[in-house]
Design a protein around this motif. Structure first.
Motif, PDB file in Angstrom:
ATOM      1  N   ALA A  28     -28.133  45.488  13.302  1.00 13.72           N
ATOM      2  CA  ALA A  28     -27.270  44.501  12.666  1.00 13.72           C
ATOM      3  C   ALA A  28     -25.977  45.208  12.289  1.00 13.72           C
ATOM      4  O   ALA A  28     -25.983  46.365  11.911  1.00 13.72           O
ATOM      5  CB  ALA A  28     -27.945  43.966  11.421  1.00 13.72           C
ATOM      6  N   GLU A  29     -24.869  44.525  12.439  1.00 18.36           N
ATOM      7  CA  GLU A  29     -23.596  45.163  12.135  1.00 18.36           C
ATOM      8  C   GLU A  29     -22.811  44.319  11.155  1.00 18.36           C
ATOM      9  O   GLU A  29     -23.017  43.136  11.017  1.00 18.36           O
ATOM     10  CB  GLU A  29     -22.794  45.352  13.426  1.00 18.36           C
ATOM     11  N   ILE A  31     -19.934  42.117   9.790  1.00 17.55           N
ATOM     12  CA  ILE A  31     -19.209  41.106  10.536  1.00 17.55           C
ATOM     13  C   ILE A  31     -17.825  40.929   9.961  1.00 17.55           C
ATOM     14  O   ILE A  31     -17.627  40.946   8.751  1.00 17.55           O
ATOM     15  CB  ILE A  31     -19.930  39.769  10.458  1.00 17.55           C
ATOM     16  N   ASP A  32     -16.892  40.753  10.831  1.00 22.18           N
ATOM     17  CA  ASP A  32     -15.517  40.556  10.421  1.00 22.18           C
ATOM     18  C   ASP A  32     -15.070  39.210  10.979  1.00 22.18           C
ATOM     19  O   ASP A  32     -15.192  38.946  12.168  1.00 22.18           O
ATOM     20  CB  ASP A  32     -14.692  41.714  11.001  1.00 22.18           C
ATOM     21  N   ASP A  33     -14.589  38.355  10.121  1.00 20.93           N
ATOM     22  CA  ASP A  33     -14.128  37.030  10.553  1.00 20.93           C
ATOM     23  C   ASP A  33     -13.167  37.080  11.720  1.00 20.93           C
ATOM     24  O   ASP A  33     -13.180  36.231  12.600  1.00 20.93           O
ATOM     25  CB  ASP A  33     -13.384  36.346   9.402  1.00 20.93           C
ATOM     26  N   ASP A  34     -12.291  38.069  11.673  1.00 19.95           N
ATOM     27  CA  ASP A  34     -11.219  38.069  12.656  1.00 19.95           C
ATOM     28  C   ASP A  34     -11.562  38.887  13.893  1.00 19.95           C
ATOM     29  O   ASP A  34     -10.702  39.133  14.741  1.00 19.95           O
ATOM     30  CB  ASP A  34      -9.937  38.619  12.019  1.00 19.95           C
ATOM     31  N   ALA A  37     -13.845  37.321  19.837  1.00 21.94           N
ATOM     32  CA  ALA A  37     -15.016  36.498  20.120  1.00 21.94           C
ATOM     33  C   ALA A  37     -16.138  37.280  20.789  1.00 21.94           C
ATOM     34  O   ALA A  37     -17.299  36.998  20.576  1.00 21.94           O
ATOM     35  CB  ALA A  37     -14.616  35.316  20.991  1.00 21.94           C
ATOM     36  N   SER A  40     -19.185  38.515  19.027  1.00 24.17           N
ATOM     37  CA  SER A  40     -20.269  37.616  18.657  1.00 24.17           C
ATOM     38  C   SER A  40     -21.430  37.702  19.643  1.00 24.17           C
ATOM     39  O   SER A  40     -22.482  37.147  19.415  1.00 24.17           O
ATOM     40  CB  SER A  40     -19.754  36.168  18.591  1.00 24.17           C
ATOM     41  N   ARG A  42     -22.755  40.580  20.458  1.00 22.59           N
ATOM     42  CA  ARG A  42     -23.560  41.754  20.153  1.00 22.59           C
ATOM     43  C   ARG A  42     -24.910  41.313  19.631  1.00 22.59           C
ATOM     44  O   ARG A  42     -25.007  40.346  18.893  1.00 22.59           O
ATOM     45  CB  ARG A  42     -22.861  42.624  19.119  1.00 22.59           C
ATOM     46  N   GLY A  43     -25.912  42.042  19.989  1.00 20.57           N
ATOM     47  CA  GLY A  43     -27.217  41.680  19.478  1.00 20.57           C
ATOM     48  C   GLY A  43     -27.939  40.677  20.351  1.00 20.57           C
ATOM     49  O   GLY A  43     -29.044  40.291  20.064  1.00 20.57           O
ATOM     50  N   LEU A  44     -27.314  40.287  21.434  1.00 18.51           N
ATOM     51  CA  LEU A  44     -27.947  39.298  22.304  1.00 18.51           C
ATOM     52  C   LEU A  44     -29.219  39.811  22.960  1.00 18.51           C
ATOM     53  O   LEU A  44     -30.140  39.049  23.212  1.00 18.51           O
ATOM     54  CB  LEU A  44     -26.982  38.884  23.422  1.00 18.51           C
TER      55      LEU A  44
END
Lengths: 433, 301
Positions: A28-29, A31-34, A37, A40, A42-44
């Motif tokens: 888990a990393e 997360i940064d709003d900005d 895309a 998003s 990552r982790g798939l």
């Protein structure tokens, strides 16, 4: 036989090896709003569920009855028009319980998407003496206009109970109407199914099947030189299911089905005389299933009510009769019906109480060569209490008492007790309504 | 019998609206709300479950199959949360549009997940091999999901792509302001220790800096046992937690039992839209959640 077993053994080993493959750990990393895309995604990796899905079902039963272990056999010999086929060489038929410990077949299942157009399902029933292909079929995913095609060996979608696998049943055993008309497994055959789902708010499914007709009960064939078998397919079915939208907490499904066996043969021979009959057979059925969704956690408050009615009409002709050659060419017609009503209730978290009443032969008559014979009906009442520690394990105690009638006019009170443990190893299977 | 069926068919086809722009099927209320924000009047949204149902245990009932049949987009959590029912809906819905992206959208696949197990061993309870799928209670993750979802809406319905983009921009602006407000408001409870009923709050905890020090369920998916709860009582005597948190469908008794014995405040948190009367949309869901968490300082009971 040897090579088949060897291959099946390999499949099992491969299946088990694959099922134990470690799953890629994903960190888990923050997360940064900005963040762009792409982050998003990552982790798939962790989500790539292993495809196909495997599962193995354990189904163990401790069984007792008051008729020296013959309860299950007697349930298959009730007075009715499908009775007396003359071949008693079955002995302890596959799936029949004896008193004491029983291990019903281990069910090894595999399923998944083949490509964007097809999905496939496979299940193998393994017992100590036998490996049997239970189901192997494809289903289309991409047909337009609500159409879907299924092909292979599969449980027919007639009725309600028929398409449900034994480990998903609410009771240990198959109900008497299904046993009588289709056998303990239900109508399971090789062929094609086409369904149409209407684009309406009310669920409306229309379906038709053509099946080869390799059956022990409905549309069965006799292996005898005097009788020939027509080319398949010999069983044709049609069904309609209707499910009005009752909101998020209730569900209802009504159905009607028709099944026709274009060829049905019977061997009524005994030790002295030979009698062979041939003709066709049809079944009309109605079903209703209501569910109230659980109102609490772990299934508490859920209610399910299911009932089905079947009527069978068989029209045969005497092909051979050594006792009375004059009978040859005469008609023999049989009519029989059956119904069951069952209810289950999640009376506490993880606990379920069930009751079932079943009867066959309210209509039960055979007319042969102008002579009419009326047979008695048989009924049974069963209660079951089920504890499901998780969705993957289930312990069930079931008791039943039946009044079984036989062709000779005798009847017998049959009491049965089952203690069943069902375990499911592997993928979480999705269950149909 | 037949005329009745024909009548019903006729009735049901008349009852369906003649035209709706985009039909969207949402598995859970949080995604239904998000879709309503992003698609507005361009879509007709159907939500398959409500907050008081356990989404692990939904039936693949016929009316849901009919809804999937006519959907242009299916929006679900994914990550095995709906594995007991969604595959049946997709298979039997006979709708090629929603078998894969962009017609099928899994929210949990859009964000990194917590609690990814090293191996999928069910002796540890009902673990999801892709990690904990209850992702929506972290507003930062929710924004990432909204961003991806507006892309899916535009792919499915390119004619209205501009309005989806506009709505997302508006939502993102408001949402970022709200996040700042929420983070400021929850400063006093940062680093507090909580006990939860089911491990469905990990993303909320991570966001607010709450530390989960116990679950009422001995293992995920197993109901609380007296023995396990007694163990929690002992642990809480040594080092008490700030609150006991449960969601709408959880049995209130174990929380109440533990609260009575430890004096720790038991809280009913809406978890999703519709989980309480006040939680009507995503903004009010978070407002409500935060106010309830803060209320443990001066326990309402």
């Amino acid at each position: 036989m040897f090579s088949f077993q060897l291959r099946s053994g390999h499949a099992l080993i491969i299946a088990l090896t694959l099922a134990t493959l470690p799953v890629l750990p994903v960190q888990a990393e923050e997360i940064d709003d900005d963040a762009p895309a792409s982050s998003s995604n990552r982790g798939l990796e962790g989500f790539k569920n292993f495809n196909p899905k495997f599962s193995l079902i354990f189904d163990g039963i401790y069984y007792r009855d008051n008729v020296e272990g013959e309860g299950e056999v007697l349930a298959d010999e009730l007075a009715g028009i499908n009775h007396a086929h003359g071949d008693d060489d079955h002995g302890h038929e596959h799936g029949t319980l004896e008193e004491g410990f029983n291990l019903r077949e281990a069910e090894l299942m595999m399923s998944g998407a083949v490509d964007p157009y097809f999905s496939m399902f496979f299940s193998l029933a393994v017992s100590d003496s036998d490996i049997e292909l239970e189901e192997l079929y494809f289903e289309t995913l991409g047909l337009p206009a609500g159409l879907a095609l299924k092909g292979g060996k599969f449980l027919s979608d007639i009725g309600y109970q028929n398409a449900h696998h034994p480990h998903t049943w609410d009771f240990v055993d198959q109900n008497l109407p299904y046993r009588t008309f289709f056998g303990a497994h239900g109508l399971l055959d090789t062929g094609l199914q086409l369904t149409y789902l209407a684009p309406t708010d009310t669920y409306l499914l229309l379906g038709a099947e053509v099946l080869q007709g390799k059956q022990d009960k409905f549309g069965t064939l006799v292996d005898d030189d005097s009788l020939s078998s027509d080319a398949g397919p010999r069983i044709f079915t049609g069904f309609l299911k209707l499910g009005p939208d009752l909101g998020l907490d209730h569900a209802l499904q009504l159905g009607t089905s028709l099944a026709y066996a274009s060829q049905h043969q019977e061997d009524h021979s005994d030790d002295v005389n030979t009698e062979l009959l041939e003709g066709d057979s049809g079944i009309l059925g109605f079903d209703l299933v209501y569910k109230r969704m659980p109102t609490g956690a772990y299934g508490k408050g859920g209610v399910k009510l299911a009932t089905e009615y079947f009527f069978m009409n068989k029209r045969l002709e005497v092909i051979e009769s050594s006792a009375d050659p004059g009978l040859v060419g005469e008609d023999a017609e049989g009519k029989q019906d059956g119904l069951y009503v069952q209810a289950t209730w999640g009376f506490a978290s993880r606990w379920q109480l069930g009751g079932r009443y079943e009867v066959v032969g309210l209509i039960n008559e055979i007319e042969e060569g102008g002579a009419m014979e009326d047979l008695e009906s048989s009924d049974r009442f069963a209660t079951a209490i089920t504890w499901s520690p998780t969705e993957f394990s289930r312990l069930r105690l079931q008791g039943s008492t039946g009044n079984f009638s036989f062709e000779d006019g005798e009847s017998e009170r049959v009491n049965q007790v089952y203690l069943q443990l069902i375990l499911s190893l592997g993928a979480h299977g999705a269950h149909r309504y | 019998m037949r005329p009745i069926f024909l009548l019903l068919i006729l009735f049901s086809s008349m009852a369906s609206p003649a035209h709706a722009a985009l039909r969207i099927f949402a598995c859970e209320p949080e995604w239904g709300s998000l879709v309503e924000v992003l698609a507005g009047e361009d879509a007709e949204v159907y939500v398959a479950t409500h907050a008081k149902q356990d989404v692990h245990r939904i039936e693949a009932r016929p009316s849901l199959i009919s809804k999937v049949r006519r959907a242009d987009l299916v929006v679900c959590t994914g990550g095995e949360l709906e594995s007991g029912w969604l595959p049946v809906l997709l298979q039997r819905g006979a709708n090629p549009k929603v078998q894969s992206a962009p017609g099928l959208f899994y929210a949990a696949e859009q964000v990194p997940r917590l609690e990814v197990p090293q191996n999928a061993d069910r002796s540890k309870g009902d673990l999801h091999i892709g990690g904990n799928p209850h992702v929506h209670l972290d507003p930062h993750r929710l924004l990432l999901i909204a961003e991806a979802l507006h892309g899916s809406l535009a792919s499915v319905d390119p004619d209205n792509a501009a309005s989806y983009a506009q709505r997302f921009e508006d939502f993102a602006k408001q949402w970022r302001v709200a996040i700042e407000r929420w983070e400021e408001r929850t400063e006093p409870i940062r680093d507090k220790r909580v006990i939860v009923h089911h491990a469905q709050w990990v993303y909320l905890n991570e966001w607010l800096g709450l530390e989960q020090v116990g679950t009422l369920e001995p293992l995920p998916g197993l109901p609380p046992t007296t023995r396990h709860l007694s163990g929690l009582v002992d642990a809480m005597e040594r080092d008490p937690a700030y609150a006991i948190v449960r969601g709408a469908y959880a049995d209130p008794k174990p929380s109440a039992w533990l609260a009575k014995r430890t004096g720790i405040c038991a809280l009913l948190v809406p978890y999703t839209v519709g989980g309480s009367d006040e939680a009507k949309d995503l903004f009010s869901l978070f407002d409500e959640t935060i106010e309830i968490l803060l209320s443990a300082e001066d326990c309402p009971q």
